[in-house]
Design an enzyme around this catalytic site. Structure first.
Site, PDB file in Angstrom:
ATOM      1  N   LEU A  24      54.978  26.041   1.065  1.00 22.31           N
ATOM      2  CA  LEU A  24      56.106  26.323   0.189  1.00 22.31           C
ATOM      3  C   LEU A  24      57.388  26.439   1.007  1.00 22.31           C
ATOM      4  O   LEU A  24      57.362  26.888   2.158  1.00 22.31           O
ATOM      5  CB  LEU A  24      55.877  27.634  -0.572  1.00 22.31           C
ATOM      6  CG  LEU A  24      54.677  27.688  -1.514  1.00 22.31           C
ATOM      7  CD1 LEU A  24      54.593  29.059  -2.169  1.00 22.31           C
ATOM      8  CD2 LEU A  24      54.759  26.595  -2.570  1.00 22.31           C
ATOM      9  N   GLU A  30      49.133  24.263   0.417  1.00 21.74           N
ATOM     10  CA  GLU A  30      50.459  23.682   0.310  1.00 21.74           C
ATOM     11  C   GLU A  30      51.461  24.542   1.087  1.00 21.74           C
ATOM     12  O   GLU A  30      51.361  25.764   1.100  1.00 21.74           O
ATOM     13  CB  GLU A  30      50.828  23.649  -1.172  1.00 21.74           C
ATOM     14  CG  GLU A  30      52.255  23.318  -1.497  1.00 21.74           C
ATOM     15  CD  GLU A  30      52.579  23.588  -2.950  1.00 21.74           C
ATOM     16  OE1 GLU A  30      53.640  23.120  -3.394  1.00 21.74           O
ATOM     17  OE2 GLU A  30      51.783  24.262  -3.650  1.00 21.74           O
ATOM     18  N   ASP A  66      49.299  42.710  -2.681  1.00 20.94           N
ATOM     19  CA  ASP A  66      49.953  42.983  -1.392  1.00 20.94           C
ATOM     20  C   ASP A  66      51.389  42.457  -1.465  1.00 20.94           C
ATOM     21  O   ASP A  66      51.837  41.699  -0.608  1.00 20.94           O
ATOM     22  CB  ASP A  66      49.192  42.325  -0.249  1.00 20.94           C
ATOM     23  CG  ASP A  66      49.689  42.778   1.134  1.00 20.94           C
ATOM     24  OD1 ASP A  66      50.311  43.858   1.203  1.00 20.94           O
ATOM     25  OD2 ASP A  66      49.470  42.047   2.115  1.00 20.94           O
TER      26      ASP A  66
END
Length: 284
Positions: free
Chosen positions: A89, A87, A194
């Site tokens: 964002l 997806e 991370d």
């Protein structure tokens, strides 16, 4: 279809095939230093992100674990051995105070979530069932029973062969002293792994989500240390996340050493000073 980059178009075309859709446009995205990343615009109106790299299927499992724990992460749309499709964002601008508060609240929830990924072993709770990589740099994740041993054996000591002898000696000395500074059995939090600001997306100043995980289970302060390595989050972040146990300043320097060591291996000796500065701060 407008072709901006041959490699990106190949990645995008394969991603569109995985989705069973016609590709209209592909745009290489910033930040793909270690893995190619491309925005897809499809004939059916959908938008998606395609990412190559060394272990897309592992990343897909990390995203699934984070989502189950309550993190805002992209939905995985398709995955194969060398390609992950997700997806897209919203990503417009930087976080403002309310967004930093949302990030702190979300991260506290993820770190405290009772859900565990498949294969989690409570007898060896620190690590992840699969190794990962930052580009050419292997991230060993084999689980261990106590946290200081994991941080020494899986995070600090693998970097020693790639350092000048003096720095390597200091890393080895710190690794031997970790039981004096790190909790033996912190609650095993699911980490993003991370979490620097480039992996935090915003729209209208609010939190869209986080991307590019390198997840494993460990002390939740690891994510906070990474978030503070190249800058300072807004005070609303810490207010929302909540207070830390005494001694967090020492732990933060220890946890910041690992990304500094990874930067040495990825980008060279220009990061020796960062490693040495963190060791100086720790008195090693």
């Amino acid at each position: 279809m407008r072709e901006r980059n041959g490699g990106a178009i190949d990645l995008a075309g394969r991603a569109a095939q995985l989705l069973g859709a016609e590709l209209v446009e592909a745009r290489p995205l910033a930040g793909g230093d270690l893995s190619p990343v491309v925005a897809l615009f499809l004939a059916d109106g959908r938008k998606a992100v395609a990412k190559g790299g060394p272990a897309p299927q592992v990343e897909a499992r990390m995203l699934a674990a984070l989502r189950a724990a309550g993190a805002r992460v992209p939905c995985v749309l398709a995955v194969c051995e060398d390609l992950l499709v997700m997806e897209m964002l919203p990503d417009q601008g930087a976080l403002r105070a309310p967004g930093w508060s949302e990030l702190g609240t979300m991260l506290r929830g993820v770190h405290g979530a009772p859900s565990r990924s498949p294969g989690f072993d409570p007898a060896r709770p620190f690590g992840w069932g699969e190794d990962y990589a930052f580009g050419p740099v292997l991230i060993p994740n084999a689980p261990l029973a106590d946290w200081p041993s994991f941080w020494a054996e899986r995070r600090l000591l693998p970097a020693s062969p790639f350092l000048p002898a003096a720095l390597a000696h200091r890393i080895d000395a710190l690794a031997a002293r970790l039981p004096d500074h790190l909790p033996a059995q912190p609650a095993p939090a699911l980490l993003h792994g991370d979490l620097w600001t480039g992996n935090v997306l915003a729209s209208g100043g609010r939190l869209s989500g986080v991307i590019d995980p390198a997840s494993y289970y460990g002390d939740g302060e690891v994510d906070l240390a990474m978030l503070h390595l190249f800058g300072a989050p807004h005070p609303e972040f810490q207010a929302a996340y909540g207070p830390l146990a005494p001694g967090w300043q020492v732990r933060r320097s220890i946890y910041q050493l690992w990304p500094a060591l990874v930067h040495v291996r990825l980008f060279g000796s220009g990061y020796h000073g960062m490693v040495a500065g963190l060791l100086d701060r720790l008195g090693v």
